[in-house]
Design a protein around this motif. Sequence first.
Motif, mmCIF file in Angstrom:
data_model
loop_
_atom_site.group_PDB
_atom_site.id
_atom_site.type_symbol
_atom_site.label_atom_id
_atom_site.label_comp_id
_atom_site.label_asym_id
_atom_site.label_seq_id
_atom_site.Cartn_x
_atom_site.Cartn_y
_atom_site.Cartn_z
ATOM 1 N N ASP A 118 -47.893 -26.805 85.889
ATOM 2 C CA ASP A 118 -48.426 -27.737 84.888
ATOM 3 C C ASP A 118 -49.253 -26.967 83.859
ATOM 4 N N VAL A 119 -48.840 -27.049 82.596
ATOM 5 C CA VAL A 119 -49.502 -26.279 81.545
ATOM 6 C C VAL A 119 -50.963 -26.713 81.362
ATOM 7 N N TRP A 120 -51.288 -27.960 81.717
ATOM 8 C CA TRP A 120 -52.684 -28.427 81.549
ATOM 9 C C TRP A 120 -53.664 -27.605 82.407
ATOM 10 N N ASP A 121 -53.169 -27.031 83.503
ATOM 11 C CA ASP A 121 -54.029 -26.196 84.363
ATOM 12 C C ASP A 121 -54.767 -25.133 83.551
ATOM 13 N N PHE A 122 -54.108 -24.607 82.501
ATOM 14 C CA PHE A 122 -54.736 -23.531 81.717
ATOM 15 C C PHE A 122 -55.882 -24.066 80.864
ATOM 16 N N TYR A 123 -55.768 -25.321 80.438
ATOM 17 C CA TYR A 123 -56.802 -25.939 79.606
ATOM 18 C C TYR A 123 -57.933 -26.486 80.488
ATOM 19 N N ASP A 124 -57.571 -26.765 81.717
ATOM 20 C CA ASP A 124 -58.510 -27.309 82.694
ATOM 21 C C ASP A 124 -59.161 -26.186 83.501
ATOM 22 N N ARG A 125 -58.875 -24.954 83.101
ATOM 23 C CA ARG A 125 -59.428 -23.755 83.754
ATOM 24 C C ARG A 125 -59.088 -23.626 85.234
ATOM 25 N N LYS A 126 -57.940 -24.195 85.640
ATOM 26 C CA LYS A 126 -57.546 -24.049 87.043
ATOM 27 C C LYS A 126 -56.760 -22.759 87.243
ATOM 28 N N ARG A 127 -56.059 -22.331 86.171
ATOM 29 C CA ARG A 127 -55.276 -21.083 86.222
ATOM 30 C C ARG A 127 -55.454 -20.346 84.901
ATOM 31 N N THR A 128 -55.127 -19.052 84.906
ATOM 32 C CA THR A 128 -55.170 -18.259 83.669
ATOM 33 C C THR A 128 -53.737 -17.916 83.293
ATOM 34 N N PRO A 129 -53.345 -18.144 82.042
ATOM 35 C CA PRO A 129 -51.955 -17.816 81.698
ATOM 36 C C PRO A 129 -51.707 -16.305 81.749
ATOM 37 N N GLN A 130 -50.570 -15.947 82.289
ATOM 38 C CA GLN A 130 -50.218 -14.525 82.392
ATOM 39 C C GLN A 130 -49.318 -14.095 81.243
ATOM 40 N N ALA A 131 -48.686 -15.066 80.591
ATOM 41 C CA ALA A 131 -47.741 -14.739 79.515
ATOM 42 C C ALA A 131 -47.584 -15.950 78.616
ATOM 43 N N CYS A 132 -46.937 -15.735 77.466
ATOM 44 C CA CYS A 132 -46.636 -16.851 76.554
ATOM 45 C C CYS A 132 -45.328 -16.514 75.855
ATOM 46 N N MET A 133 -44.456 -17.512 75.724
ATOM 47 C CA MET A 133 -43.238 -17.252 74.961
ATOM 48 C C MET A 133 -43.645 -16.872 73.531
ATOM 49 N N PRO A 134 -42.991 -15.874 72.909
ATOM 50 C CA PRO A 134 -43.437 -15.434 71.585
ATOM 51 C C PRO A 134 -43.395 -16.541 70.545
ATOM 52 N N ILE A 135 -44.430 -16.565 69.698
ATOM 53 C CA ILE A 135 -44.455 -17.554 68.615
ATOM 54 C C ILE A 135 -44.701 -16.855 67.271
ATOM 55 N N GLY A 136 -44.246 -17.538 66.210
ATOM 56 C CA GLY A 136 -44.534 -17.098 64.848
ATOM 57 C C GLY A 136 -45.010 -18.322 64.080
ATOM 58 N N CYS A 137 -45.712 -18.129 62.947
ATOM 59 C CA CYS A 137 -46.200 -19.301 62.216
ATOM 60 C C CYS A 137 -45.931 -19.206 60.728
ATOM 61 N N VAL A 138 -45.645 -20.370 60.160
ATOM 62 C CA VAL A 138 -45.654 -20.553 58.703
ATOM 63 C C VAL A 138 -46.797 -21.531 58.457
ATOM 64 N N LEU A 139 -47.890 -21.021 57.911
ATOM 65 C CA LEU A 139 -49.120 -21.806 57.818
ATOM 66 C C LEU A 139 -49.112 -22.709 56.585
ATOM 67 N N THR A 140 -49.523 -23.978 56.773
ATOM 68 C CA THR A 140 -49.549 -24.890 55.615
ATOM 69 C C THR A 140 -50.945 -25.413 55.309
ATOM 70 N N ILE A 141 -51.924 -25.061 56.114
ATOM 71 C CA ILE A 141 -53.314 -25.461 55.833
ATOM 72 C C ILE A 141 -54.238 -24.335 56.279
ATOM 73 N N ALA A 142 -55.163 -23.970 55.394
ATOM 74 C CA ALA A 142 -56.149 -22.938 55.729
ATOM 75 C C ALA A 142 -57.299 -23.635 56.422
ATOM 76 N N ALA A 143 -57.481 -23.366 57.702
ATOM 77 C CA ALA A 143 -58.511 -24.101 58.449
ATOM 78 C C ALA A 143 -58.796 -23.452 59.800
ATOM 79 N N ALA A 144 -57.990 -23.797 60.804
ATOM 80 C CA ALA A 144 -58.299 -23.483 62.196
ATOM 81 C C ALA A 144 -58.245 -21.990 62.524
ATOM 82 N N GLY A 145 -57.462 -21.232 61.768
ATOM 83 C CA GLY A 145 -57.356 -19.798 62.057
ATOM 84 C C GLY A 145 -56.481 -19.501 63.259
#
Length: 401
Positions: A118-145
């Motif tokens: 369950d991916v929520w475990d990482f947000y709930d601090r139950k587990r630490t992610p070991q990997a992430c599928m690669p992502i790329g971004c096309v940014l449309t708002i300058a804000a969150a960074g």
Amino acid sequence: MANDFTYYAPTKVVFGKGAETHVGKLVKEQNCKKVLIHYGGGSAKRSGLLDRITDSLEKEGIEYVSLGGVVPNPRLSLVYEGIELCKKEGVDFILAVGGGSVIDSSKAIGYGLANGGDVWDFYDRKRTPQACMPIGCVLTIAAAGSEMSNSSVITKEEGLIKRGCNSDVCRAKFAILNPELTMTLPPYQTSSGCADIMMHTMERYFTNTMERYFNQSENMDITDSIAEGLMKTVKKHAVILMTEPDNYESRAEVMWASSLSHNGITGCGTDGGDWATHKMEHELGGMFDCAHGAGLAAIWASWARYVYKERVDRFAKFAVNVMGVEPQENDDATALKGIEAMEEFYHSINMPTSIKELGIDVTEEQIQEMAEKCIVACGGFAGKVKKLYTEDVANIYRMAK
Ligand code: NZQ
Ligand code: ZN
């Protein structure tokens, strides 16, 4: 003395007019077979950006599927949907086309795919992610960074819980930054974005470590100078964009500041920063679904007045070097003038300085609930300038009310 640090910013940045037309080549460099194009509520479709993206992918012979519908304060349910879609379609690269919400949703899908469970475990601090599928971004708002940060913030609908997960494994492979793409933003989103960008550096600027007791500086001059330069730049151009939303130079300054403000460079050599205002805003955002930057603006001055005496020297320095305040009879008075000047700036860009101005009539019960959730999310206390416990956080919400 400056703290030891590791600076890791592996994201390739492609900046400028028409930069999104390079997306096909950039994805091809990743040697992937199939891409998920993840986007938001429709702005990228209406502007024609999505068509330009798919054209560029098709030119390089890259297969793709699409999933839109990401909302601000992105939801866990769509993350689950994205994970299932990617599994079914054999996706091995995620392309986020949008703002922080789309990028964070993409990172969450990437975590779910690369780790299982369950991916929520990482947000709930139950587990630490070991990997992430690669992502790329096309940014449309300058804000969150998020385009260069190690962070992803997701809201679980059940219980309205908004939580962040930080890990270097989710950092984007590339970020396409075309300032022109931000010209279609509603003015409120432009201003809210500028408030968030400034806050990412302010959170790192206001620190408090033990070294000062030994008469040593806990900050680096170089880091303070970069931070102050960034904050002054955003402040200047946020105001220009109020009347000149199509000003390319101002859009460019703010967009690059968005990435630099949250890629770690304004925190090198410091103790990592305070982050209490962010933690308190995440509770507001989870409960009331407000725009993140506007939520920060609504809380910041109350937080500052609650804690400034702990580091009156830094608040005075901020007042003079960033807000352009004349030094007053003592640091205390200068610090308070700086906080007032920040509130004036927020108002000048139509940002709120209270929860009421944010359009929310918060009750005492809601304040208690947010304060309790905030301290749970922080693991016991919030902040570095002053350690804040449940009652402190509730007091700040009350002051900000
Ligand atoms: O969904 P669409 O139709 O695209 O509309 C979006 C959305 O309504 C609109 N928008 C974006 N680009 C546009 C546009 N409208 C017209 N023209 C364009 N070019 O703007 C609205 C806000 O988008 P969103 O992605 O939510 O904004 P933002 O980048 O501020 O992201 C906010 C989220 O990021 C989180 C926040 O908590 C919030 O959930 N954060 C993520 C961080 C990170 N990952 O590092 C750090 C931050 O501190 C923050 O917590
Ligand atoms: Zn933020």
